[in-house]
Design a protein around this motif. Structure first.
Motif, PDB file in Angstrom:
ATOM      1  N   ARG A   1     -41.624  58.310   3.964  1.00 37.79           N
ATOM      2  CA  ARG A   1     -41.083  57.561   2.830  1.00 37.79           C
ATOM      3  C   ARG A   1     -39.566  57.661   2.845  1.00 37.79           C
ATOM      4  N   PRO A   2     -38.892  56.549   3.115  1.00 37.27           N
ATOM      5  CA  PRO A   2     -37.428  56.560   3.122  1.00 37.27           C
ATOM      6  C   PRO A   2     -36.888  56.903   1.737  1.00 37.27           C
ATOM      7  N   PRO A   3     -35.647  57.377   1.673  1.00 42.26           N
ATOM      8  CA  PRO A   3     -35.038  57.651   0.364  1.00 42.26           C
ATOM      9  C   PRO A   3     -35.094  56.417  -0.532  1.00 42.26           C
ATOM     10  N   ARG A   4     -35.373  56.633  -1.799  1.00 36.66           N
ATOM     11  CA  ARG A   4     -35.561  55.514  -2.718  1.00 36.66           C
ATOM     12  C   ARG A   4     -34.296  54.687  -2.887  1.00 36.66           C
ATOM     13  N   TRP A   5     -33.131  55.331  -2.729  1.00 36.06           N
ATOM     14  CA  TRP A   5     -31.893  54.580  -2.931  1.00 36.06           C
ATOM     15  C   TRP A   5     -31.679  53.520  -1.839  1.00 36.06           C
ATOM     16  N   LEU A   6     -32.379  53.679  -0.685  1.00 32.60           N
ATOM     17  CA  LEU A   6     -32.271  52.668   0.361  1.00 32.60           C
ATOM     18  C   LEU A   6     -32.982  51.373  -0.023  1.00 32.60           C
ATOM     19  N   TYR A   7     -33.918  51.447  -0.971  1.00 28.29           N
ATOM     20  CA  TYR A   7     -34.718  50.287  -1.378  1.00 28.29           C
ATOM     21  C   TYR A   7     -34.529  49.979  -2.859  1.00 28.29           C
ATOM     22  N   GLY A   8     -33.303  50.156  -3.331  1.00 26.42           N
ATOM     23  CA  GLY A   8     -33.026  49.826  -4.736  1.00 26.42           C
ATOM     24  C   GLY A   8     -33.828  50.674  -5.683  1.00 26.42           C
ATOM     25  N   TRP A   9     -34.027  51.941  -5.312  1.00 22.65           N
ATOM     26  CA  TRP A   9     -34.769  52.919  -6.118  1.00 22.65           C
ATOM     27  C   TRP A   9     -36.236  52.542  -6.307  1.00 22.65           C
ATOM     28  N   SER A  10     -36.755  51.790  -5.358  1.00 17.09           N
ATOM     29  CA  SER A  10     -38.194  51.488  -5.366  1.00 17.09           C
ATOM     30  C   SER A  10     -38.867  52.264  -4.237  1.00 17.09           C
ATOM     31  N   ASP A  11     -40.189  52.411  -4.344  1.00 15.72           N
ATOM     32  CA  ASP A  11     -40.940  53.162  -3.338  1.00 15.72           C
ATOM     33  C   ASP A  11     -41.189  52.304  -2.107  1.00 15.72           C
ATOM     34  N   ALA A  12     -41.081  52.924  -0.951  1.00 17.58           N
ATOM     35  CA  ALA A  12     -41.390  52.245   0.314  1.00 17.58           C
ATOM     36  C   ALA A  12     -41.928  53.291   1.283  1.00 17.58           C
ATOM     37  N   SER A  13     -42.647  52.844   2.292  1.00 13.40           N
ATOM     38  CA  SER A  13     -43.194  53.776   3.285  1.00 13.40           C
ATOM     39  C   SER A  13     -43.332  53.061   4.613  1.00 13.40           C
ATOM     40  N   ILE A  14     -43.348  53.851   5.670  1.00 14.91           N
ATOM     41  CA  ILE A  14     -43.570  53.336   7.017  1.00 14.91           C
ATOM     42  C   ILE A  14     -44.553  54.272   7.707  1.00 14.91           C
ATOM     43  N   SER A  15     -45.512  53.700   8.417  1.00  9.54           N
ATOM     44  CA  SER A  15     -46.544  54.511   9.060  1.00  9.54           C
ATOM     45  C   SER A  15     -46.588  54.230  10.552  1.00  9.54           C
ATOM     46  N   ALA A  16     -47.104  55.193  11.301  1.00  5.53           N
ATOM     47  CA  ALA A  16     -47.219  55.036  12.752  1.00  5.53           C
ATOM     48  C   ALA A  16     -48.251  56.015  13.282  1.00  5.53           C
ATOM     49  N   SER A  17     -48.827  55.668  14.424  1.00  4.74           N
ATOM     50  CA  SER A  17     -49.825  56.516  15.074  1.00  4.74           C
ATOM     51  C   SER A  17     -49.267  57.086  16.367  1.00  4.74           C
ATOM     52  N   ALA A  18     -49.823  58.214  16.807  1.00  7.88           N
ATOM     53  CA  ALA A  18     -49.399  58.815  18.076  1.00  7.88           C
ATOM     54  C   ALA A  18     -50.457  59.808  18.514  1.00  7.88           C
ATOM     55  N   THR A  19     -50.453  60.125  19.808  1.00  3.78           N
ATOM     56  CA  THR A  19     -51.326  61.147  20.353  1.00  3.78           C
ATOM     57  C   THR A  19     -50.465  62.313  20.826  1.00  3.78           C
ATOM     58  N   PHE A  20     -50.776  63.523  20.338  1.00  3.98           N
ATOM     59  CA  PHE A  20     -50.019  64.725  20.659  1.00  3.98           C
ATOM     60  C   PHE A  20     -50.886  65.717  21.418  1.00  3.98           C
ATOM     61  N   TYR A  21     -50.231  66.590  22.181  1.00  2.00           N
ATOM     62  CA  TYR A  21     -50.949  67.674  22.840  1.00  2.00           C
ATOM     63  C   TYR A  21     -50.168  68.972  22.725  1.00  2.00           C
ATOM     64  N   SER A  22     -50.900  70.077  22.803  1.00  2.19           N
ATOM     65  CA  SER A  22     -50.293  71.400  22.761  1.00  2.19           C
ATOM     66  C   SER A  22     -50.910  72.251  23.865  1.00  2.19           C
ATOM     67  N   ARG A  23     -50.071  72.961  24.609  1.00  2.00           N
ATOM     68  CA  ARG A  23     -50.552  73.865  25.648  1.00  2.00           C
ATOM     69  C   ARG A  23     -50.463  75.328  25.215  1.00  2.00           C
ATOM     70  N   ASP A  24     -49.967  75.571  24.002  1.00  2.07           N
ATOM     71  CA  ASP A  24     -49.819  76.955  23.532  1.00  2.07           C
ATOM     72  C   ASP A  24     -50.535  77.172  22.201  1.00  2.07           C
ATOM     73  N   TRP A  25     -51.682  76.492  22.044  1.00  2.00           N
ATOM     74  CA  TRP A  25     -52.545  76.659  20.881  1.00  2.00           C
ATOM     75  C   TRP A  25     -51.799  76.396  19.577  1.00  2.00           C
ATOM     76  N   GLY A  26     -51.117  75.245  19.577  1.00  2.00           N
ATOM     77  CA  GLY A  26     -50.532  74.751  18.333  1.00  2.00           C
ATOM     78  C   GLY A  26     -49.161  75.272  17.998  1.00  2.00           C
ATOM     79  N   GLN A  27     -48.596  76.150  18.807  1.00  2.00           N
ATOM     80  CA  GLN A  27     -47.260  76.650  18.500  1.00  2.00           C
ATOM     81  C   GLN A  27     -46.212  75.562  18.695  1.00  2.00           C
ATOM     82  N   SER A  28     -46.444  74.655  19.616  1.00  8.61           N
ATOM     83  CA  SER A  28     -45.554  73.516  19.823  1.00  8.61           C
ATOM     84  C   SER A  28     -46.393  72.318  20.248  1.00  8.61           C
ATOM     85  N   TRP A  29     -45.876  71.126  19.937  1.00  8.45           N
ATOM     86  CA  TRP A  29     -46.597  69.897  20.238  1.00  8.45           C
ATOM     87  C   TRP A  29     -45.671  68.909  20.935  1.00  8.45           C
TER      88      TRP A  29
END
Length: 492
Positions: free
Chosen positions: A422-450
């Protein structure tokens, strides 16, 4: 240049650089730019792109010790694949000359408003010794492929209606389940179904295999009200069924009490919430089972109830509770030996890597943030490994699993996520806005880094080969990419 002007110029440059970085973070996430390509290899090739057509469920690659399978699905009107004489027509196997049962026609004005669901076709392919996915079967419906751990038995959980020859008094009532014990050369319709007590629509089954012959299936536990009148005092259905013979027969697991709590119980754990949303009296239910060894198993039943945030502005807030039932086998029969409840916990996903590690994705109480955690099988306590990764990091965002896609390999974790910033509200005239995206992640150290993987679209991930820690993927879906390759990334 005067010192004051230099400072102003420096501030402007810094602000501009920050703005460009912020825009780049949003654009690269939304357009799925970048990502790692570790140990990229070609797994095989399809003959037509529709052979790898992915949808949100029941499609993709299933790799077993005896073969690698690929299931695709398209709408019948998009079925442009040329006929494959060697591919078995499984509809004909089930229906013979009788043909597929027809839908019962309604009458009146209301019936005319009902539109029939678009016919779908599933293609089942198998990788041959030359690296080609050969079509071996076709089903005129949804078909979800699952296999025993050793790969000797393969099941197709389909949406095909039972043939008319089964009779109207057929007590099974489950859509068609097919099984092959010779790697797809022949298929048998399981007339008694596969856990028909759990799910009438076979494609919705979630069988869990332990070894070559033991299978568990999860349904919905009975509540406190006993609406169907089948529960007996001291023998309340847990929704869990067990089979020791690959599903030929099954036994329900019962408990002395219901494993569900009423909404009032969950609401009491969050007294600050004033307004609760109506819905199922037992909330959102998610259950999981793991067999630890020949004598021990564990069942988790999680519930989530949604309410309005006390501040009246923020996102909805959740009350969660998870009931854990420990099972012991005695005299060949499984029994519930103890039941514990944990408030503020919801188990969204749970995977056993077959080598002693059980990792899940859990919500610790608010419904807004998911965590990757490992289960201690001696104490059944959860050890948080990390927050579920977000494609917008380090920007603030919420991240959740997309389609429940979470895999645990011998030495790696893979998560397909959906994130929202959710971008800062002041960027959209103090109204709510959101942006969504998908991705595939992997970890080789059991979740310590992705790290993010270079995979196009959330449907670009075809599957996971846990024993070898390899992610299987393709370049986009069939309709936006002409690439015939099926590839893999190595995560060792």
């Amino acid at each position: 240049m005067p010192r004051s002007k230099l400072l102003v110029t420096l501030v402007v440059v810094l602000i501009g650089a920050a703005a460009l970085w912020y825009v780049w973070m949003l654009v690269s996430a939304k357009l799925e730019l970048g990502g790692a390509s570790p140990d990229q290899q070609t797994l095989g090739q399809v003959q037509e792109t529709q052979q790898r057509a992915m949808t949100q469920y029941c499609t993709g690659v299933v790799a077993t010790p005896q073969g690698t399978w690929l299931v695709a699905r398209v709408e019948a009107r998009s079925n442009l694949l040329p006929a494959a004489p060697e591919a078995l027509d499984l509809d004909a196997l089930v229906y013979g000359k009788a043909g597929e049962p027809k839908e019962e026609e309604g009458s009146g004005a209301f019936a005319s408003l009902l539109q029939p669901r678009e016919k779908e076709v599933s293609f089942i392919s198998r990788l041959d010794a030359n690296g080609q996915f050969q079509r071996i079967a076709q089903v005129g419906e949804v078909a979800c492929l699952v296999a025993s751990p050793d790969g000797s038995s393969v099941f197709l959980l389909t949406g095909l209606k039972r043939p008319q020859t089964a009779g109207r008094d057929d007590a099974i009532g489950q859509t068609v389940v097919l099984r092959s014990d010779d790697q797809g050369k022949s298929w048998t319709w399981l007339r008694q179904g596969l856990f028909p007590q759990v799910e009438s629509l076979a494609e919705n089954l979630r069988p869990y295999f332990h070894g070559p012959d033991e299978i568990w299936a999860l349904g919905t536990p009975s509540g406190l009200d006993n609406e169907n009148g089948t529960d007996r005092p001291g023998a309340i259905a847990t929704g869990l069924f067990y089979s020791a013979d690959r599903g030929a027969s099954s036994t329900p697991i019962v408990a002395a009490e219901s494993l569900l709590v009423p909404a009032e119980y969950a609401h009491g754990t969050r007294p600050e919430v004033r307004e609760w949303h109506s819905g199922d009296p037992y909330g959102e239910i998610r259950n999981h089972v793991v067999q630890l060894d020949a004598q021990r198993a564990v069942l988790w039943v999680s519930q989530r109830f949604w309410g309005s945030h006390p501040d009246g502005v923020s996102d909805h807030i959740a009350a969660t509770v998870t009931t854990r039932a420990q099972l012991q086998r005695s005299g060949g029969h499984w029994q519930v030996t103890s039941v514990q409840r944990e408030d503020g916990l919801y188990v969204d996903a749970l995977e056993d890597n077959g080598a002693g590690r059980i990792v899940g994705v859990i919500d610790q109480g608010t419904g807004s943030r998911d965590w990757v955690a490992e289960l201690d099988t001696s104490t059944f306590a959860w050890r948080v490994l990390s927050e579920l990764p977000s494609v917008f990091a380090p920007l603030a965002s919420d991240s959740h699993l997309r389609g429940g896609n979470f895999w645990v390999g011998r030495n790696s974790l893979v998560a397909n996520t959906w994130s929202e910033h959710r971008p800062p509200r002041w960027l959209y005239g103090w109204s709510d806005a959101s942006i969504s995206a998908s991705a595939t992640f992997y970890s080789r150290d059991w979740g310590q880094s992705w790290q993010r993987l270079a995979i196009d679209g959330y449907l670009g991930t075809l599957g996971f080969q846990g024993a070898e820690d390899r992610v299987i993927w393709a370049k986009g879906n069939w309709y936006n990419s002409n690439d015939l390759g099926v590839y893999s990334y190595g995560l060792q």
